[in-house]
Enzyme design. Structure first.
Site, PDB file in Angstrom:
ATOM      1  N   ARG A 140      18.601  22.581  34.864  1.00 39.91           N
ATOM      2  CA  ARG A 140      17.923  23.719  35.515  1.00 39.91           C
ATOM      3  C   ARG A 140      18.791  24.335  36.605  1.00 39.91           C
ATOM      4  O   ARG A 140      18.803  25.543  36.798  1.00 39.91           O
ATOM      5  CB  ARG A 140      16.579  23.278  36.108  1.00 39.91           C
ATOM      6  CG  ARG A 140      15.473  23.153  35.092  1.00 39.91           C
ATOM      7  CD  ARG A 140      14.097  23.087  35.748  1.00 39.91           C
ATOM      8  NE  ARG A 140      13.899  21.912  36.593  1.00 39.91           N
ATOM      9  CZ  ARG A 140      13.692  20.687  36.147  1.00 39.91           C
ATOM     10  NH1 ARG A 140      13.669  20.455  34.855  1.00 39.91           N
ATOM     11  NH2 ARG A 140      13.501  19.678  36.976  1.00 39.91           N
TER      12      ARG A 140
ATOM     13  N   ASP B 299      30.559  16.408  43.047  1.00 39.40           N
ATOM     14  CA  ASP B 299      30.546  14.974  43.306  1.00 39.40           C
ATOM     15  C   ASP B 299      29.127  14.464  43.462  1.00 39.40           C
ATOM     16  O   ASP B 299      28.192  15.227  43.682  1.00 39.40           O
ATOM     17  CB  ASP B 299      31.349  14.645  44.566  1.00 39.40           C
ATOM     18  CG  ASP B 299      30.733  15.282  45.792  1.00 39.40           C
ATOM     19  OD1 ASP B 299      29.514  15.208  45.964  1.00 39.40           O
ATOM     20  OD2 ASP B 299      31.487  15.892  46.583  1.00 39.40           O
TER      21      ASP B 299
ATOM     22  N   HIS C 121      17.653  13.871  51.425  1.00 43.07           N
ATOM     23  CA  HIS C 121      17.850  14.464  50.109  1.00 43.07           C
ATOM     24  C   HIS C 121      17.907  15.995  50.177  1.00 43.07           C
ATOM     25  O   HIS C 121      18.718  16.624  49.513  1.00 43.07           O
ATOM     26  CB  HIS C 121      16.719  14.017  49.185  1.00 43.07           C
ATOM     27  CG  HIS C 121      16.986  14.307  47.751  1.00 43.07           C
ATOM     28  ND1 HIS C 121      17.626  13.418  46.933  1.00 43.07           N
ATOM     29  CD2 HIS C 121      16.719  15.402  47.008  1.00 43.07           C
ATOM     30  CE1 HIS C 121      17.749  13.956  45.739  1.00 43.07           C
ATOM     31  NE2 HIS C 121      17.206  15.154  45.751  1.00 43.07           N
TER      32      HIS C 121
ATOM     33  N   GLU D 259       6.579  17.075  42.208  1.00 42.27           N
ATOM     34  CA  GLU D 259       7.859  17.218  41.520  1.00 42.27           C
ATOM     35  C   GLU D 259       7.666  17.286  40.016  1.00 42.27           C
ATOM     36  O   GLU D 259       8.490  16.788  39.247  1.00 42.27           O
ATOM     37  CB  GLU D 259       8.813  16.086  41.938  1.00 42.27           C
ATOM     38  CG  GLU D 259       9.138  16.182  43.419  1.00 42.27           C
ATOM     39  CD  GLU D 259      10.257  15.272  43.889  1.00 42.27           C
ATOM     40  OE1 GLU D 259      10.771  14.466  43.078  1.00 42.27           O
ATOM     41  OE2 GLU D 259      10.619  15.371  45.070  1.00 42.27           O
TER      42      GLU D 259
ATOM     43  N   SER E  39      22.339  12.977  41.349  1.00 39.88           N
ATOM     44  CA  SER E  39      22.015  11.564  41.131  1.00 39.88           C
ATOM     45  C   SER E  39      20.516  11.416  40.923  1.00 39.88           C
ATOM     46  O   SER E  39      19.727  12.164  41.496  1.00 39.88           O
ATOM     47  CB  SER E  39      22.449  10.748  42.339  1.00 39.88           C
ATOM     48  OG  SER E  39      21.776  11.220  43.472  1.00 39.88           O
ATOM     49  N   HIS E  40      20.134  10.483  40.115  1.00 39.67           N
ATOM     50  CA  HIS E  40      18.718  10.162  39.937  1.00 39.67           C
ATOM     51  C   HIS E  40      18.563   8.652  39.966  1.00 39.67           C
ATOM     52  O   HIS E  40      17.973   8.057  39.078  1.00 39.67           O
ATOM     53  CB  HIS E  40      18.182  10.774  38.629  1.00 39.67           C
ATOM     54  CG  HIS E  40      16.981  11.630  38.845  1.00 39.67           C
ATOM     55  ND1 HIS E  40      15.967  11.763  37.945  1.00 39.67           N
ATOM     56  CD2 HIS E  40      16.628  12.408  39.898  1.00 39.67           C
ATOM     57  CE1 HIS E  40      15.050  12.590  38.425  1.00 39.67           C
ATOM     58  NE2 HIS E  40      15.435  12.994  39.607  1.00 39.67           N
TER      59      HIS E  40
ATOM     60  N   ASN F 284      26.236  16.249  45.558  1.00 37.85           N
ATOM     61  CA  ASN F 284      24.960  15.633  45.836  1.00 37.85           C
ATOM     62  C   ASN F 284      25.219  14.343  46.596  1.00 37.85           C
ATOM     63  O   ASN F 284      26.210  13.669  46.341  1.00 37.85           O
ATOM     64  CB  ASN F 284      24.294  15.396  44.474  1.00 37.85           C
ATOM     65  CG  ASN F 284      23.167  14.414  44.521  1.00 37.85           C
ATOM     66  OD1 ASN F 284      23.346  13.262  44.188  1.00 37.85           O
ATOM     67  ND2 ASN F 284      22.019  14.864  44.951  1.00 37.85           N
TER      68      ASN F 284
END
Ligand SMILES: Nc1ncnc2c1ncn2[C@@H]1O[C@H](COP(=O)(O)OP(=O)(O)O)[C@@H](O)[C@H]1O
Ligand SMILES: [Mg+2]
Lengths: 82, 735, 225, 82
Positions: B119, B498, B52, B317, B97-98, B536
């Site tokens: 952000r 992307d 990541h 986080e 992406s999440h 990402n």
């Protein structure tokens, strides 16, 4: 008839964004001795009658519907209500 | 809890459960540090060296993507890329992406995905002007999926609506492979009014590091610290590491950051958001980019919970936090500025000149490692791809069976992939800020830039079925489809962000899909001179070893030079002539109708003639600029049948057409085609512009009937019946 | 005419209103922070939409304790025009300048769409430029827009012609399709739909423009007298 | 330290949209004996210490902030919390 009183609260480790904002509001209203506010949900559920698996049923309703198990926990009381 | 000693970390191989391999651990201890890293240091390496943060598995593939053009002011590397749009203005955009957070906790996962991408945009000093999202779920045929859909959509709306940024577009698809692994990709576009932007850098000895925003809790820490109790009794556990979004605080943070960067640029050297891997990733990257070192004192970090360890604070986080690098002489002004927004702001450290990363906690030095070791020294992996067995290279096309033209037409319209998503996207505020000219429902969303004649158009596109059957051509199509949506709305494609969503890259077949599809994307981007300026990668999207379809999502941004060029997909007046630009052949592999009839997609795709594609895009843009087009809609899933229906619905106009195309070909998905309408007085003009590559189908009517005479069959369909199939399908499934 | 747009933490339609005045009707307008305690010199007060304080606890609840609120109340009592849109309407009910409450939509979710409104009363300073029963297109964007009040209040609203805008159909479960009401004196208007988002045809409709024109006209007429 | 537990509930005369939605959901989950669901809010407020007008303060916080008197009513309990 039965009445279940369900309290759903955020787990302690989860940030309560509403509670914090409310706390700030109480301070600006002049209540400086408020240390902390946590906001939760409160449900009153009326049942027709006790079923065989009554507590189990309430647990499922809480787990699946009223509380988000990822971030909330719950407790309840059952009272007769006639 | 007593922290394991460095020796224990090594002997018990604690690093493994954090994702570091034995060879990576050895590299760190033997080559980089020359000693065993302690517990906290090991934690920092493990997150900074994760896919990541480091892209160690995908870097090589990402290099294929072109990231430059005459408009690019900043490409990958910053929080977001920047594209010049003239007049000293620029747009900044990025997608993120999440997926995993949304699978675990759909509302908050989606909400914090939106919060995070916003952000990234305002940390560059840009004012966010639009949001988009791309969502993929399993078929809505069970309560779990319904719940996921409902909560993800609510989370996206909950955050975007509250912070006040319009959601102008997106896409939603349903496919079995996403059932347990939904995809939630969010994109944000910002406007920089002055092309002077703030780099995310921490430079200059003794400059201060300032922490702004929400307090730090143990959110999002999935390390070994409490992993054991996390998964033991899922429902009853009393701790939770789920991040919760606070859009209200983010609104304050956004307004404050944009203002301080604009009005007090002399106070600050760099701004960075705290996203994945929070404090460590933001500060290490800021220092590394500036070739500086950093000293942080964690005792100053605002904390929400008690007894947090250094490891926890560095990896937390918690949402809605930013890091600034400021000049010491402006400390008072900066802290006072944020206080006026009711935001916590504290100095937590300073820049040093020796390129070391030093962290103090409880007056002890707990981390002392070279900054670059976290950011630059990550090993890069080169995987070898193998073509999956399922890929059939034969280009022979599936030929649909058709008993009833009419029933097929209706069932395609009510297929969830095709059906109207309004029920879902209507819960997003599409208009806040009063700049949205084209809301969700057309080909691409459009926001005008107030005070100019310009507008920005954007779309999120991915058709993972095509990528699944033919990664290279599928990758090409993803970009082309996005571009057609942009062009149809009157824009010139200027840049791409992307989200590359795939399964486990260590699986050679998946790596092959990744490599081939990115190659396809890259080749089209080069040909069309559209750079990829941010993006990402989300790998390991699998459940029980079943990977998702390879799902690259393209977020494209286009520039509309004059708001008069803004064009929408819906028919405008009865009597207007209907044309299709581009020729139709049998393209059924990977199509909606193949999936509908076979329950799966298969077979290779026909090659795409990029010259014709380019030519048609130019023709459409030139027709739009000449004011010839009343409406324009690109042809995509479901082919001509779907495009005609969609264009008719909005204003409830019918159409009467006659064509050389066969009834099955009405559902063919041949690329590079557009459906347009033209005032009949402009017949000659449009036909001479288009040359020979078009068919005049007929005209728009006001009798609310779809009349089609195809080569081998006819159709008479009430608009309302078609509309119902299309509009009610999703609400009906969600009930 | 000089308007104040009150900005609360979390307001997000403040600029929309600002431009509606500045560009839509070419009048003076200033953003005024919730922290201020004076509105001297303003001829009209506008409370924008958005999510003041995140709409946490209850929409409008926390904003109703902001320093500026006393001044808003004072000007309302003096008869100055006060317009609250969406969250602004919710705030006006929370501070008691308007009766009733806005609660969760019947559908229990946020809805953003263009809706049709009927002008029920064009004898107010906010609606004089509309025809009676004129049908206009104005967008809504809210999750808590269902207007509720008790029977007695409803009767009072009707008797005094305080219902100014109604939806043409059941949009969110509001009692009698109420979309906007005034106070008894008719100088305070609250409405859930967003007229400030409907002032240019390029954005879909300019039917909201007449509302601001009505306000300006009233003030100009008064100045002339 | 003191803890006030505040319960805010909708007045009986007010329709509870969320409660109804939840009731419908319990029925479709098969709990047919659920007669009624009402949803309210539950707050936990921590105070530093008892002030002179303590109950009065809590009443004001409830009246002015936590409950909307048009549609809601509230009650509370105070417990010592150390
Ligand atoms: N998640 C979403 N958020 C916002 N808008 C959406 C979403 N999903 C679909 N839409 C809108 O619905 C319309 C149709 O979407 P789609 O069929 O994917 O378009 P296309 O095939 O032209 O790319 C578009 O205007 C799109 O922006
Ligand atoms: Mg399209």
């Amino acid at each position: 008839m039965l009445l279940a009183k369900v309290y759903v609260t955020l787990k302690d480790s989860v940030v309560d964004v509403q509670g914090e904002t409310i706390k700030d509001a109480t301070h600006s209203m002049g209540y400086k001795n408020v240390l902390d506010v946590r906001m939760g949900k409160y449900f009153e559920i009326k049942f027709d009658k006790r079923t065989d698996d009554f507590e189990n049923d309430i647990d499922s309703i809480c787990d699946d519907l009223l509380a988000n198990p990822n971030i909330e926990s719950y407790r309840y009381e059952i009272v007769e209500d006639n | 809890m007593i922290e394991p000693t460095p020796k224990q970390v090594q002997e018990e191989k604690i690093y493994r459960s954090w994702g570091l391999s034995d060879s990576e651990y050895e590299l760190i201890s033997e080559k980089i540090l020359g000693r065993l890293p302690n517990y906290t240091e090991t934690g920092l390496f493990s997150v900074m060296w994760s896919e990541h943060c480091s892209y160690k598995n995908s870097k090589k593939v990402l290099r294929k993507l072109p990231n430059d053009s005459s408009r690019v002011l900043a490409g990958p590397g910053e929080d977001a890329g920047i594209i010049d749009i003239g007049d000293n203005q620029a747009v900044v955009f990025k997608a993120e992406s999440h997926n995993h957070p949304s699978a675990v906790e759909p509302y908050q996962g989606a909400a914090t995905g939106v919060g995070g991408i916003i952000r990234d945009i305002f940390s560059m000093g840009a004012t966010p002007i639009a949001l988009l999202n791309s969502l993929k779920f399993g078929p809505i045929d069970n309560d779990q999926t319904k719940h996921l859909v409902k909560e993800v959509v609510a989370g996206i709306g909950g955050y975007g609506n509250c912070i006040g940024i319009p959601t102008i577009g997106g896409e939603i698809a349903f496919e079995k492979c996403y059932e347990k692994n939904p995809l939630v990709n969010a994109m944000c576009i910002g406007l920089l009014d002055n092309t002077q932007f703030k780099h995310g850098q921490a430079s200059g000895n003794d400059n201060l590091i300032v922490y702004v925003g929400a307090k730090t809790g143990r959110d999002g820490i999935h390390g070994a610290t409490f992993a054991s109790d996390e998964f033991s009794n899922k429902k009853k556990k009393q701790r939770s590491a789920v991040q919760v979004g606070n859009p209200f605080m983010e609104k304050l943070l956004m307004d404050a950051c944009v203002e301080i960067i604009h009005e007090h640029s002399e106070w600050i050297l760099g701004v960075q958001d705290m996203g994945a891997a929070g404090l460590v990733s933001s500060t290490a990257e800021m220092a590394s980019k500036a070739d500086s070192g950093l000293m942080l004192n964690l005792d100053n970090v605002p904390q929400r919970e008690t007894n947090m360890s250094a490891y926890e604070m560095m990896l937390s986080e918690s949402q809605e936090r930013m890091v600034l690098c400021i000049k010491p002489e402006f400390k008072k002004q900066v802290l006072g500025f944020f206080e006026s927004y009711n935001l916590d702001a504290v100095v937590i450290g300073k820049v040093t000149s020796d390129k070391q990363y030093r962290i103090y906690h409880n007056d002890e030095l707990v981390v002392d490692i070279p900054v670059d070791s976290l950011v630059e020294d990550v090993p890069e992996y080169d995987h070898q791809g193998i073509m999956p067995e399922r890929i059939i290279e034969s280009k022979e096309q599936y030929i649909p069976e058709m008993e009833s033209f009419r029933d097929t037409w209706l069932s395609v319209l009510s297929s969830p992939t095709i059906a109207s998503k309004a029920y879902l996207y209507q819960t997003y505020d599409a208009q806040v800020k009063s700049n949205t000219v084209v809301k969700p429902g057309s080909d691409a969303g459009v926001v005008r830039i107030r005070g100019t004649r310009k507008a920005i158009t954007s779309t999120n596109d991915s058709n993972s079925r095509y990528v699944y059957v033919d990664p290279y051509i599928g990758g090409q199509i993803t970009v082309l489809e996005a571009a057609r949506n942009i062009v149809s709305s009157g824009g010139i494609p200027v840049g791409i962000t992307d989200c590359l969503n795939y399964g486990n890259p260590e699986d050679p077949e998946i790596f092959w899909e990744l490599e081939r599809s990115v190659q396809g994307i890259a080749d089209v981007c080069r040909k069309f001179d559209v750079p990829v300026i941010s993006g990402n990668v989300s790998l390991y999207n699998e459940f029980n070893k079943e990977a998702i379809y390879p799902s690259p999502m393209i977020g494209m941004v286009g520039l509309i030079e004059n708001i008069d060029h803004i064009t929408t997909s819906c028919f405008k007046n009865s009597g207007d002539l209907i044309y299709v630009l581009g020729s139709t052949s049998s393209d059924f592999n990977g199509s909606e109708i193949q999936n509908l009839q076979l329950g799966k997609v298969e077979g290779a795709l026909n090659d795409i003639d990029l010259d014709i594609e380019k030519k048609n895009q130019n023709l459409i843009l030139s027709a739009i600029k000449q004011g010839l087009l009343k409406s324009c809609h690109d042809l995509s899933e479901g082919g001509l049948a779907v495009a005609l229906s969609e264009s008719a619905f909005e204003n409830k106009l019918g159409f009467n057409i006659q064509t050389n195309i066969s009834t099955v070909e009405m559902f063919s998905e041949t690329q590079s085609r557009y459906l347009i309408t033209v005032d009949s007085k402009n017949k000659n003009q449009i036909e001479s512009l288009f040359g020979n590559n078009f068919e005049c189908l007929g005209f728009v009517t006001n009798d609310s009937i779809f009349t089609v005479k195809a080569r081998d069959g006819e159709l008479d369909l009430e608009l309302n019946e078609a509309l119902n199939s299309w509009k009610e399908a999703i609400p009906c499934l969600m009930k | 005419m000089k308007f104040a747009v009150i900005v609360f933490p979390g307001s997000n339609c403040d600029m929309d209103l600002y431009y509606a005045i500045k560009d839509g009707v070419n009048e003076q307008v200033e953003l005024v922070s919730y922290k201020e305690t004076s509105l001297d010199g303003f001829d009209g007060i506008l409370i924008p939409g958005g999510f003041s304080y995140g709409d946490y606890l209850r929409s409008g609840a926390i904003a109703s304790h902001a320093p500026i609120i006393n001044e808003v109340k004072r000007l309302a009592e003096l008869g100055k025009p006060v317009l609250g849109i969406c969250n602004g309407f919710q705030i006006l009910t929370e501070i008691g300048l308007l009766p009733g409450t806005l609660t969760n939509n019947r559908q229990n979710r946020f809805i953003c769409e263009d809706v049709q409104l009927i002008v029920e009363n064009n004898q107010t300073q906010f609606t004089s430029e509309y025809e009676l029963n004129e049908q206009i297109t104005v967008p809504i964007a809210h999750g808590e827009g269902r207007y509720y009040c008790d029977d007695e209040t409803l009767q009072m609203l009707k008797d005094n012609h305080q219902i100014v805008f109604k939806y043409t159909h059941d949009v969110n479960g509001s009692i009698e399709e109420i979309a906007g009401i005034t106070n008894k004196q008719k100088n305070v208007l609250g409405m859930m739909p967003h007229p400030e988002r409907a002032i240019e045809t390029i954005l879909g409709s300019d039917d909201g423009l007449k509302l601001f024109q009505s306000m300006v006209k009233k003030q100009k007429d008064e100045v002339q007298l």
